[in-house]
Enzyme design. Sequence first.
Site, PDB file in Angstrom:
ATOM      1  N   GLU A 210      -8.425  -7.200   9.291  1.00  0.00           N
ATOM      2  CA  GLU A 210      -7.468  -8.152   8.724  1.00  0.00           C
ATOM      3  C   GLU A 210      -7.012  -9.195   9.751  1.00  0.00           C
ATOM      4  O   GLU A 210      -6.660 -10.317   9.378  1.00  0.00           O
ATOM      5  CB  GLU A 210      -6.257  -7.400   8.167  1.00  0.00           C
ATOM      6  CG  GLU A 210      -6.552  -6.542   6.945  1.00  0.00           C
ATOM      7  CD  GLU A 210      -6.804  -7.362   5.695  1.00  0.00           C
ATOM      8  OE1 GLU A 210      -6.400  -8.536   5.643  1.00  0.00           O
ATOM      9  OE2 GLU A 210      -7.437  -6.827   4.756  1.00  0.00           O
TER      10      GLU A 210
ATOM     11  N   THR B 204      -7.443   4.195  -0.744  1.00  0.00           N
ATOM     12  CA  THR B 204      -6.076   4.682  -0.873  1.00  0.00           C
ATOM     13  C   THR B 204      -5.554   4.462  -2.290  1.00  0.00           C
ATOM     14  O   THR B 204      -4.919   5.348  -2.871  1.00  0.00           O
ATOM     15  CB  THR B 204      -5.160   3.976   0.146  1.00  0.00           C
ATOM     16  OG1 THR B 204      -5.712   4.101   1.456  1.00  0.00           O
ATOM     17  CG2 THR B 204      -3.767   4.594   0.135  1.00  0.00           C
TER      18      THR B 204
ATOM     19  N   ASP C 297      -8.334  -4.860  -4.258  1.00  0.00           N
ATOM     20  CA  ASP C 297      -8.167  -4.190  -2.973  1.00  0.00           C
ATOM     21  C   ASP C 297      -6.846  -4.648  -2.359  1.00  0.00           C
ATOM     22  O   ASP C 297      -6.278  -5.659  -2.773  1.00  0.00           O
ATOM     23  CB  ASP C 297      -9.335  -4.518  -2.028  1.00  0.00           C
ATOM     24  CG  ASP C 297      -9.231  -3.782  -0.701  1.00  0.00           C
ATOM     25  OD1 ASP C 297      -9.091  -2.540  -0.733  1.00  0.00           O
ATOM     26  OD2 ASP C 297      -9.266  -4.421   0.357  1.00  0.00           O
ATOM     27  N   SER C 298      -6.414  -3.914  -1.333  1.00  0.00           N
ATOM     28  CA  SER C 298      -5.184  -4.299  -0.640  1.00  0.00           C
ATOM     29  C   SER C 298      -5.384  -5.560   0.185  1.00  0.00           C
ATOM     30  O   SER C 298      -4.409  -6.226   0.544  1.00  0.00           O
ATOM     31  CB  SER C 298      -4.721  -3.161   0.273  1.00  0.00           C
ATOM     32  OG  SER C 298      -5.697  -2.888   1.260  1.00  0.00           O
TER      33      SER C 298
ATOM     34  N   CYS D 236     -10.559   0.160  -3.250  1.00  0.00           N
ATOM     35  CA  CYS D 236      -9.656   0.571  -2.176  1.00  0.00           C
ATOM     36  C   CYS D 236      -9.528   2.081  -2.281  1.00  0.00           C
ATOM     37  O   CYS D 236      -9.152   2.595  -3.341  1.00  0.00           O
ATOM     38  CB  CYS D 236      -8.294  -0.103  -2.325  1.00  0.00           C
ATOM     39  SG  CYS D 236      -7.015   0.532  -1.205  1.00  0.00           S
TER      40      CYS D 236
ATOM     41  N   CYS E 137     -12.874   3.806   3.702  1.00  0.00           N
ATOM     42  CA  CYS E 137     -12.015   2.642   3.471  1.00  0.00           C
ATOM     43  C   CYS E 137     -12.954   1.453   3.369  1.00  0.00           C
ATOM     44  O   CYS E 137     -13.884   1.319   4.177  1.00  0.00           O
ATOM     45  CB  CYS E 137     -11.027   2.455   4.633  1.00  0.00           C
ATOM     46  SG  CYS E 137     -10.079   0.906   4.558  1.00  0.00           S
ATOM     47  N   THR E 138     -12.727   0.591   2.402  1.00  0.00           N
ATOM     48  CA  THR E 138     -13.677  -0.499   2.161  1.00  0.00           C
ATOM     49  C   THR E 138     -13.604  -1.586   3.231  1.00  0.00           C
ATOM     50  O   THR E 138     -14.456  -2.487   3.251  1.00  0.00           O
ATOM     51  CB  THR E 138     -13.481  -1.114   0.762  1.00  0.00           C
ATOM     52  OG1 THR E 138     -12.103  -1.442   0.566  1.00  0.00           O
ATOM     53  CG2 THR E 138     -13.936  -0.126  -0.307  1.00  0.00           C
ATOM     54  N   HIS E 139     -12.617  -1.534   4.132  1.00  0.00           N
ATOM     55  CA  HIS E 139     -12.629  -2.428   5.284  1.00  0.00           C
ATOM     56  C   HIS E 139     -13.657  -1.990   6.327  1.00  0.00           C
ATOM     57  O   HIS E 139     -14.179  -2.814   7.078  1.00  0.00           O
ATOM     58  CB  HIS E 139     -11.247  -2.451   5.969  1.00  0.00           C
ATOM     59  CG  HIS E 139     -10.199  -3.208   5.239  1.00  0.00           C
ATOM     60  ND1 HIS E 139      -9.626  -2.748   4.075  1.00  0.00           N
ATOM     61  CD2 HIS E 139      -9.590  -4.395   5.506  1.00  0.00           C
ATOM     62  CE1 HIS E 139      -8.714  -3.621   3.666  1.00  0.00           C
ATOM     63  NE2 HIS E 139      -8.686  -4.629   4.521  1.00  0.00           N
TER      64      HIS E 139
ATOM     65  N   TYR F  31      -2.426  -0.737   2.584  1.00  0.00           N
ATOM     66  CA  TYR F  31      -1.851   0.323   1.752  1.00  0.00           C
ATOM     67  C   TYR F  31      -1.854   1.677   2.461  1.00  0.00           C
ATOM     68  O   TYR F  31      -1.090   2.570   2.118  1.00  0.00           O
ATOM     69  CB  TYR F  31      -2.673   0.490   0.459  1.00  0.00           C
ATOM     70  CG  TYR F  31      -2.459  -0.557  -0.609  1.00  0.00           C
ATOM     71  CD1 TYR F  31      -1.603  -1.634  -0.436  1.00  0.00           C
ATOM     72  CD2 TYR F  31      -3.140  -0.456  -1.822  1.00  0.00           C
ATOM     73  CE1 TYR F  31      -1.433  -2.575  -1.434  1.00  0.00           C
ATOM     74  CE2 TYR F  31      -2.971  -1.389  -2.835  1.00  0.00           C
ATOM     75  CZ  TYR F  31      -2.117  -2.453  -2.634  1.00  0.00           C
ATOM     76  OH  TYR F  31      -1.946  -3.375  -3.628  1.00  0.00           O
TER      77      TYR F  31
END
Length: 265
Positions: free
Chosen positions: A151, A74, A9-10, A72, A184-186, A41
């Site tokens: 983040e 993206t 992942d980013s 991710c 989005c995995t966040h 990303y």
Amino acid sequence: MNKPIGVMDSGVGGLTVAREIMRQLPDESIVYFGDLNRCPYGNRPMEEVRRFTVEVADHLVERGIKMLVVACNTATAAALETLKERYDIPVLGVIEPGARSAIQNSSNQNVIVLATKGTVESGAYPEAIHHINRNFKVESTACPKFVPLVEELRYKDRVVVRIVLHQTLKHLWDSRADTVILGCTHYPLLADEIRDYFHGRKKVIDSGYETARETSAILTLLQSHAPPESEPQHLMIVNGETSRFEYILKDWMPFMDYSMERIEL
């Protein structure tokens, strides 16, 4: 086959997928790569995302993984087909599992996709959904403030989260959609607040569960599961500074034993 599953992942978002893989497949080892130096990303040109994704995936393949999960959205939109052609191991993204889960859960064939700018502009979710059922209506919204909330470790600040959700989602309040895809995995770290924002009127789909289920199915098909009662060895690789990553890792997955490796790409 006692090789690890690679998950990339980013940043920290892919941990939501890794956690579900660990829950469903407790004997499997995971090598996770978080590209923190180049996160997020979602606002980058897709060709740049493709280049970063291939670079990270190459690193994981060199580590001897038996399967790659691109956790991710993206990166999945930008590079999944490239990765499938590049390697001789299974490569799974998160978009198709999430699309299938939304189709299974929606009662009125109306779906909202919340995602990064890059994923929205790629059209990957409408394409994946319409490939299965062209009668679905799909409304996509870019949520550029969501990833920084995670983040920057502000995802537990309910006041800030509610303000950002209202700014981003107020135009969707009256939407007929009965299902929301967290594209989005966040975003699963904000899932409870998103569900509450819509007063529980919309099902919230986290593709992590379905991605883990498909990971298991692929390993079963290839007879590549780890031996029963294996002792998994989890390795966290971080491109960049590790303190934020470890904070979220310990908060989100306190049960996990792991080793940490910091590198610079």
